[in-house]
Design a protein around this motif. Structure first.
Motif, PDB file in Angstrom:
ATOM      1  N   SER A  18       0.785  -1.214   0.081  1.00 10.64           N
ATOM      2  CA  SER A  18      -0.200   0.101  -0.045  1.00 10.64           C
ATOM      3  C   SER A  18       0.797   1.370  -0.116  1.00 10.64           C
ATOM      4  N   LYS A  19       0.508   2.232  -0.975  1.00  9.88           N
ATOM      5  CA  LYS A  19       1.258   3.654  -0.974  1.00  9.88           C
ATOM      6  C   LYS A  19       1.018   4.384   0.161  1.00  9.88           C
ATOM      7  N   ALA A  20      -0.251   4.231   0.808  1.00  9.12           N
ATOM      8  CA  ALA A  20      -0.310   4.975   2.069  1.00  9.12           C
ATOM      9  C   ALA A  20       0.342   4.426   3.107  1.00  9.12           C
ATOM     10  N   LYS A  21       0.480   2.999   3.271  1.00 12.74           N
ATOM     11  CA  LYS A  21       1.285   2.644   4.378  1.00 12.74           C
ATOM     12  C   LYS A  21       2.814   3.076   4.148  1.00 12.74           C
ATOM     13  N   LEU A  22       3.095   2.904   3.041  1.00 14.91           N
ATOM     14  CA  LEU A  22       4.430   3.606   2.643  1.00 14.91           C
ATOM     15  C   LEU A  22       4.742   4.625   3.017  1.00 14.91           C
ATOM     16  N   ALA A  23       3.933   5.669   2.782  1.00 17.73           N
ATOM     17  CA  ALA A  23       3.911   7.039   3.244  1.00 17.73           C
ATOM     18  C   ALA A  23       4.069   7.092   4.719  1.00 17.73           C
ATOM     19  N   ARG A  24       3.037   6.478   5.598  1.00 18.06           N
ATOM     20  CA  ARG A  24       3.029   6.585   7.068  1.00 18.06           C
ATOM     21  C   ARG A  24       4.302   5.948   7.591  1.00 18.06           C
ATOM     22  N   LEU A  25       4.857   4.873   7.060  1.00 17.54           N
ATOM     23  CA  LEU A  25       6.521   4.230   7.406  1.00 17.54           C
ATOM     24  C   LEU A  25       7.389   5.436   7.098  1.00 17.54           C
ATOM     25  N   LEU A  26       7.110   6.047   6.256  1.00 15.91           N
ATOM     26  CA  LEU A  26       8.532   7.063   5.842  1.00 15.91           C
ATOM     27  C   LEU A  26       7.971   8.380   6.569  1.00 15.91           C
ATOM     28  N   GLN A  27       6.970   8.384   7.336  1.00 12.29           N
ATOM     29  CA  GLN A  27       6.819   9.718   8.116  1.00 12.29           C
ATOM     30  C   GLN A  27       6.357  10.794   7.318  1.00 12.29           C
ATOM     31  N   VAL A  28       5.668  10.708   6.110  1.00 10.87           N
ATOM     32  CA  VAL A  28       5.410  12.059   4.978  1.00 10.87           C
ATOM     33  C   VAL A  28       3.871  11.533   4.592  1.00 10.87           C
ATOM     34  N   SER A  29       3.198  12.640   4.219  1.00 11.02           N
ATOM     35  CA  SER A  29       2.009  12.487   3.483  1.00 11.02           C
ATOM     36  C   SER A  29       2.201  11.824   2.088  1.00 11.02           C
ATOM     37  N   LEU A  30       1.133  11.131   1.700  1.00  9.65           N
ATOM     38  CA  LEU A  30       1.136  10.480   0.490  1.00  9.65           C
ATOM     39  C   LEU A  30       1.420  11.555  -0.716  1.00  9.65           C
ATOM     40  N   PRO A  31       0.615  12.580  -0.699  1.00  7.67           N
ATOM     41  CA  PRO A  31       0.880  13.484  -1.910  1.00  7.67           C
ATOM     42  C   PRO A  31       2.237  14.019  -1.775  1.00  7.67           C
ATOM     43  N   ALA A  32       2.888  14.333  -0.814  1.00  9.60           N
ATOM     44  CA  ALA A  32       4.151  14.746  -0.503  1.00  9.60           C
ATOM     45  C   ALA A  32       5.133  13.629  -1.079  1.00  9.60           C
ATOM     46  N   LEU A  33       4.951  12.620  -0.619  1.00  6.26           N
ATOM     47  CA  LEU A  33       5.742  11.376  -1.271  1.00  6.26           C
ATOM     48  C   LEU A  33       5.741  11.049  -2.863  1.00  6.26           C
ATOM     49  N   GLN A  34       4.709  11.061  -3.201  1.00  7.46           N
ATOM     50  CA  GLN A  34       4.430  10.940  -4.633  1.00  7.46           C
ATOM     51  C   GLN A  34       5.025  12.345  -5.506  1.00  7.46           C
ATOM     52  N   ARG A  35       5.108  13.233  -4.770  1.00  8.29           N
ATOM     53  CA  ARG A  35       5.626  14.577  -5.429  1.00  8.29           C
ATOM     54  C   ARG A  35       7.053  14.366  -5.399  1.00  8.29           C
ATOM     55  N   LEU A  36       7.651  14.168  -4.334  1.00 12.29           N
ATOM     56  CA  LEU A  36       9.034  13.896  -4.395  1.00 12.29           C
ATOM     57  C   LEU A  36       9.687  12.857  -5.024  1.00 12.29           C
ATOM     58  N   SER A  37       8.761  11.838  -5.380  1.00 11.57           N
ATOM     59  CA  SER A  37       9.234  10.781  -6.158  1.00 11.57           C
ATOM     60  C   SER A  37       9.262  11.102  -7.713  1.00 11.57           C
ATOM     61  N   GLN A  38       8.682  12.169  -8.025  1.00 11.91           N
ATOM     62  CA  GLN A  38       8.653  12.697  -9.525  1.00 11.91           C
ATOM     63  C   GLN A  38       9.236  14.011  -9.753  1.00 11.91           C
ATOM     64  N   LEU A  39      10.179  14.473  -8.630  1.00 13.82           N
ATOM     65  CA  LEU A  39      11.160  15.492  -8.635  1.00 13.82           C
ATOM     66  C   LEU A  39      12.049  15.759  -9.965  1.00 13.82           C
ATOM     67  N   GLU A  40      12.122  16.559 -10.698  1.00 11.55           N
ATOM     68  CA  GLU A  40      12.877  16.730 -11.827  1.00 11.55           C
ATOM     69  C   GLU A  40      14.611  17.416 -11.316  1.00 11.55           C
ATOM     70  N   ALA A  41      14.130  17.985 -10.105  1.00  4.78           N
ATOM     71  CA  ALA A  41      15.688  19.119  -9.682  1.00  4.78           C
ATOM     72  C   ALA A  41      15.597  18.859  -8.236  1.00  4.78           C
ATOM     73  N   GLY A  42      15.764  17.654  -7.856  1.00  8.44           N
ATOM     74  CA  GLY A  42      15.691  17.265  -6.461  1.00  8.44           C
ATOM     75  C   GLY A  42      17.181  17.235  -5.819  1.00  8.44           C
ATOM     76  N   TYR A  43      17.940  17.567  -6.347  1.00  8.39           N
ATOM     77  CA  TYR A  43      19.645  17.409  -5.999  1.00  8.39           C
ATOM     78  C   TYR A  43      20.209  18.784  -6.240  1.00  8.39           C
ATOM     79  N   SER A  44      21.185  19.241  -5.428  1.00  9.42           N
ATOM     80  CA  SER A  44      22.508  20.063  -5.626  1.00  9.42           C
ATOM     81  C   SER A  44      23.509  19.224  -5.819  1.00  9.42           C
ATOM     82  N   LYS A  45      24.274  19.660  -7.112  1.00  9.88           N
ATOM     83  CA  LYS A  45      25.244  18.794  -7.522  1.00  9.88           C
ATOM     84  C   LYS A  45      26.778  19.774  -7.188  1.00  9.88           C
ATOM     85  N   PHE A  46      27.686  19.072  -6.864  1.00 11.75           N
ATOM     86  CA  PHE A  46      29.135  19.763  -6.721  1.00 11.75           C
ATOM     87  C   PHE A  46      30.070  18.730  -6.915  1.00 11.75           C
TER      88      PHE A  46
END
Length: 290
Positions: A18-46
């Motif tokens: 369950s995606k909802a259970k995954l979100a609870r396990l990772l201590q984040v809301s499901l919409p936030a989890l899905q949004r972060l999994s689709q990020l195009e620029a989630g990192y700073s590179k150096f």
């Protein structure tokens, strides 16, 4: 008190459907989890200088993504590690890694080249789907949370432990090869140390073949074979039945003491004292291992 360890099948990731259970396990809301999994620029590179020269590409996750990755790492680090794995394992150090080989007559040192970038998203999917038996949608989210450009990024807090678990089949094959040859294996992230009364060349050849079959190759320039001679293992010198610190470490201690005597700056003095305490603590740790 450290967290209690459990078997892989007792992990909360096991058979997570369950995606909802995954979100609870990772201590984040499901919409936030899905949004972060689709990020195009989630990192700073150096780039970060390597001790051996050159530069290492670092991809540092943004804070909300890093928080989830840290949680994944924490949960996976609660799985009981095999005896041969020393990093990333809480409570095991580079000195413990070297001490496994005390008394060995022959030592072989191998380093996996470009390790994290060689850990592919397909193996992440394999781990969560096949080993952990997660559902396809849960696997998809996890795979995209922990990878960048199709691989484990150098700079993510969960890359070290996932580099082990996503290639657990490879590590199990390597350990079996080494054990069957009557030798001892230790693994420190991407550093492999094999030791024994002798280390058969045919076993080392088969080990390299196993790495290649799983998409990795060893760094030829870093390979070392030591027979009846001192060997440096993860920054510690193994000399027969004794561990010592490298001469460069003793020189740094001497240099730090000398600079401490010379300086008149309170800020620099404080910094040098901290460096000295750290280096002396490392030396005590090596001596204690004997």
């Amino acid at each position: 008190m450290g967290k209690s360890k459990y078997k892989l099948r007792d992990s909360p990731f096991f058979r997570l459907k369950s995606k909802a259970k995954l979100a609870r396990l990772l201590q984040v809301s499901l919409p936030a989890l899905q949004r972060l999994s689709q990020l195009e620029a989630g990192y700073s590179k150096f780039q970060k200088p390597k001790k051996s020269g050159g530069f290492r590409d670092i991809s540092a996750p943004i804070p909300p993504l890093k928080s989830i990755q840290r949680r994944i790492a924490s949960l996976l680090n609660r799985v009981a590690p095999p005896d041969y794995l020393f990093s990333p394992v809480e409570g095991r150090s580079y000195v413990d890694n070297a001490s496994q080989h005390i008394g060995a007559s022959s030592v072989r040192l191998l380093d996996i080249d470009n390790f994290f970038p060689s850990c592919s998203i397909s193996k992440v999917i394999w781990f969560f789907r096949k080993r952990m038996e997660c559902s396809p949608d849960v696997t998809h989210i996890l795979a995209h949370i922990v990878t960048l450009d199709g691989a484990l990024p150098q700079g993510s807090p969960c890359s070290p432990i996932l580099a082990y678990f996503c290639y657990i089949d490879m590590w199990e094959e390597v350990e079996a090869l080494v054990s069957n040859a009557g030798c001892k294996l230790s693994v420190y992230v991407d550093d492999l140390t094999i030791s024994g009364d002798s280390v058969p060349e045919e076993m080392i050849w088969e080990l390299k073949r196993t790495l290649r079959r799983h998409g990795h190759c060893h760094a030829k320039a870093k390979e070392r074979a030591k027979n009846g001679r001192p060997a440096e293992i993860t920054g510690v010198i193994l000399n027969g039945h004794r561990l010592t610190v490298p001469n460069r470490q003793l020189l740094k201690i001497h240099e730090t003491k000398r600079n401490l005597e010379k300086t008149k700056s309170p800020e620099l003095s404080k910094s040098l004292e901290a460096q000295l305490r750290g280096r002396l603590a490392q030396m005590r740790q090596v001596k204690a291992a004997n």
